[in-house]
Design an enzyme around this catalytic site. Structure first.
Site, PDB file in Angstrom:
ATOM      1  N   THR A 350       0.856  -1.182   0.000  1.00 46.35           N
ATOM      2  CA  THR A 350       0.000   0.000   0.000  1.00 46.35           C
ATOM      3  C   THR A 350       0.891   1.231   0.000  1.00 46.35           C
ATOM      4  O   THR A 350       2.046   1.146   0.413  1.00 46.35           O
ATOM      5  CB  THR A 350      -0.893   0.006   1.269  1.00 46.35           C
ATOM      6  OG1 THR A 350      -1.717  -1.159   1.274  1.00 46.35           O
ATOM      7  CG2 THR A 350      -1.770   1.228   1.361  1.00 46.35           C
ATOM      8  N   GLY A 433      -1.562  -3.900   5.081  1.00 46.80           N
ATOM      9  CA  GLY A 433      -2.684  -4.834   5.085  1.00 46.80           C
ATOM     10  C   GLY A 433      -3.292  -4.992   6.466  1.00 46.80           C
ATOM     11  O   GLY A 433      -3.653  -4.018   7.138  1.00 46.80           O
TER      12      GLY A 433
END
Length: 528
Positions: A350, A433
């Protein structure tokens, strides 16, 4: 203040504006945008677009985003949910009838319709000073002319070579003779450059209608996916009401469900009843309490969080003092709990972006394609990597996160915002995550309970509980590992670092900004 005889770096300090991202080129693009007259929202979208090119394993325009925003540094937090939805034909029974016991981790059935481009265009139109064309210009340049692959990007890229090799279009774009590029190599994505140019010229419609949408839907359909052009055209994000809690005089804000941000707030509520500041920051006593609070909060996450447009999530009850008291009472400071179910948590790739501008507009911005290179499905003509957020759905009857037409999955990426006394204090985020709620809490308690400066708080070693074991980074002291084992925890050394993070801290009294960026990634903070 850090010990200057040890490796590390100082936080970055400035007065006018600050940006912090996980990639130097993205941070530089954000600062350039700020210095050319753009505001914090312009800078955040610009940085996210650059990262969609230079961190292709972590994010992209085939993914989703969430945003928390404090206009002019005031305490009212604007929240935008830019996460995508399941196709209109995605009935749980369809998968069960075909023998699926769970949603696949990769491939077409892991793909939800991307929400990022819709969110970028909407947020710039509502809160930016410049348009999508200006925001995408640096990303187009890097995709077309090339960019140097950085070290952490190369590390993650190499781990995904087998996934990329399974898709001929992914392999063509992201592998050379079957191998991932190495740190220092030059990489270009000309097809993605052209796709970004289409969006730059046409805005949202350039992605969700016309040749880009046709390329993506055609590819998904050829692989057996249920997506349609109508699913893409109907995509729209939503302004939502953030959820929050108070922790030792600070108000902490998160995205509401379908986002997992609630998990961090439950953890903070539980930990507020312990005197953490009296403990050793990297000691077994502190980390044990954090681990146990996390195990309880993640159980709530898995039991209750889903898309509130489809299911009821008891947010007020989960954030209540009485619920925190019940959870806290289950924690034995000297012994690990044995009655909780196994936590099936996974890391992911991310990018998180924190920006504050001269007017003190504060943006907490997160963008992702979930696992490294998402679903592994790439548009043949567009070069767009599609996310695998659909893999988070369940097929279990009655579960709040059961897949349904147009439903959003339980989502891991979570921007954070801290306010106090009517003002924004800190846009922050920690990637990784399932680790993210744990990371948010570890960062905040490092700063609030232990008085660490922003960079120290990010640098500090981390642990994470998953699959019935504590995975400790190598920086955790040996005596702490022993103390956790004595409390009944199974402890191992983490194969990879836990997450990454950025933040910008606003000091209203001094008129200064302090930025920090996690050494677990390639990025940096810059201000002026």
């Amino acid at each position: 203040m850090r010990d200057f005889q040890f490796p590390g770096r100082s936080p970055v300090r400035a007065t006018q504006a600050m940006a912090a991202t996980s990639h130097p080129l993205a941070t530089l693009a954000a600062v350039d945008m700020l210095r050319s007259g753009g505001n914090a929202m312009d800078a955040a979208v610009c940085a996210a677009a650059v990262q969609a090119v230079v961190e292709p394993q972590s994010t992209g325009i085939g993914g989703d985003c969430f945003v928390l925003y404090c206009p002019n540094g005031q305490s009212e937090v604007v929240a935008f949910n830019g996460s995508g939805r399941a196709p209109a034909a995605a009935q749980a029974e369809w998968y069960l009838d075909r023998g699926y016991e769970e949603l696949p981790g990769f491939g077409p059935h892991a793909v939800t319709v991307p929400g990022a481009i819709d969110a970028w265009c909407r947020l710039l139109g509502d809160h930016g000073r410049k348009g999508i064309d200006a925001a995408l210009a640096p990303a187009i340049r890097y995709a077309e002319q090339g960019y140097v692959v950085h070290d952490r990007v190369a590390f993650d890229w190499a781990d995904s070579a087998a996934l990329l090799a399974d898709d001929e279009h992914a392999a063509r774009i992201f592998l050379s003779d079957g191998k991932a590029p190495k740190a220092g190599d030059l990489h270009r994505q000309p097809q993605l450059a052209e796709t970004l140019r289409i969006v730059s010229n046409r805005g949202r419609g350039g992605f969700y209608e016309g040749e880009v949408a046709d390329d993506l839907v055609s590819r998904l359909s050829a692989l057996g996916g249920l997506h349609t052009l109508e699913d893409f055209a109907a995509t729209t994000g939503d302004y939502v009401k953030p959820v929050g809690t108070s922790y030792r005089g600070y108000d902490v804000h998160q995205m509401p469900p379908n986002n997992q941000g609630l998990t961090a707030l439950i953890m903070l509520n539980v930990l507020s009843g312990f005197s953490l500041g009296s403990l050793e920051p990297n000691g077994a006593e502190r980390l044990h309490l954090e681990i146990e609070a996390g195990r309880l909060a993640y159980q709530d996450r898995d039991d209750f969080i889903g898309d509130q447009n489809h299911v009821h999530v008891p947010v007020e009850e989960l954030l209540s003092r009485s619920h925190a008291d019940r959870l806290r009472a289950a924690i034995d400071p000297e012994r690990a709990m044995t009655h909780l179910p196994r936590l099936e948590l996974q890391p992911s790739d991310t990018v998180y972006i924190s920006v504050v501008d001269r007017d003190r507009n504060a943006v907490s911005f997160i963008n992702s394609t979930f696992h490294s290179f998402g679903s592994g499905v790439v548009g043949p003509r567009t070069g767009v990597v599609l996310q695998n957020r659909g893999s988070s759905f369940r097929l279990t009857a009655g579960h709040p996160n059961r897949i349904a037409p147009g439903k959003r999955p339980m989502h891991t990426i979570m921007p954070g915002m801290v306010t106090a006394k009517g003002r924004a204090v800190m846009p922050f985020g920690v990637m990784g995550g399932g680790y993210q709620p744990f990371g948010h809490v570890h960062l905040l308690t490092n700063m609030i309970d232990f008085g660490m400066d922003p960079q120290e708080a990010l640098d500090a070693p981390r642990v994470f509980y998953k699959q019935d074991a504590v995975e400790a980074e190598r920086g955790i002291p040996a005596r702490t590992l022993g103390g956790l084992r004595e409390r009944g925890h199974h402890v191992s050394i983490a194969a990879e670092p836990h997450g990454g993070g950025q933040l910008v801290l606003i000091d209203w009294d001094k008129g200064t900004l302090t930025g920090a960026s996690d050494p677990r990634k390639d990025g940096c903070a810059l201000g002026y």
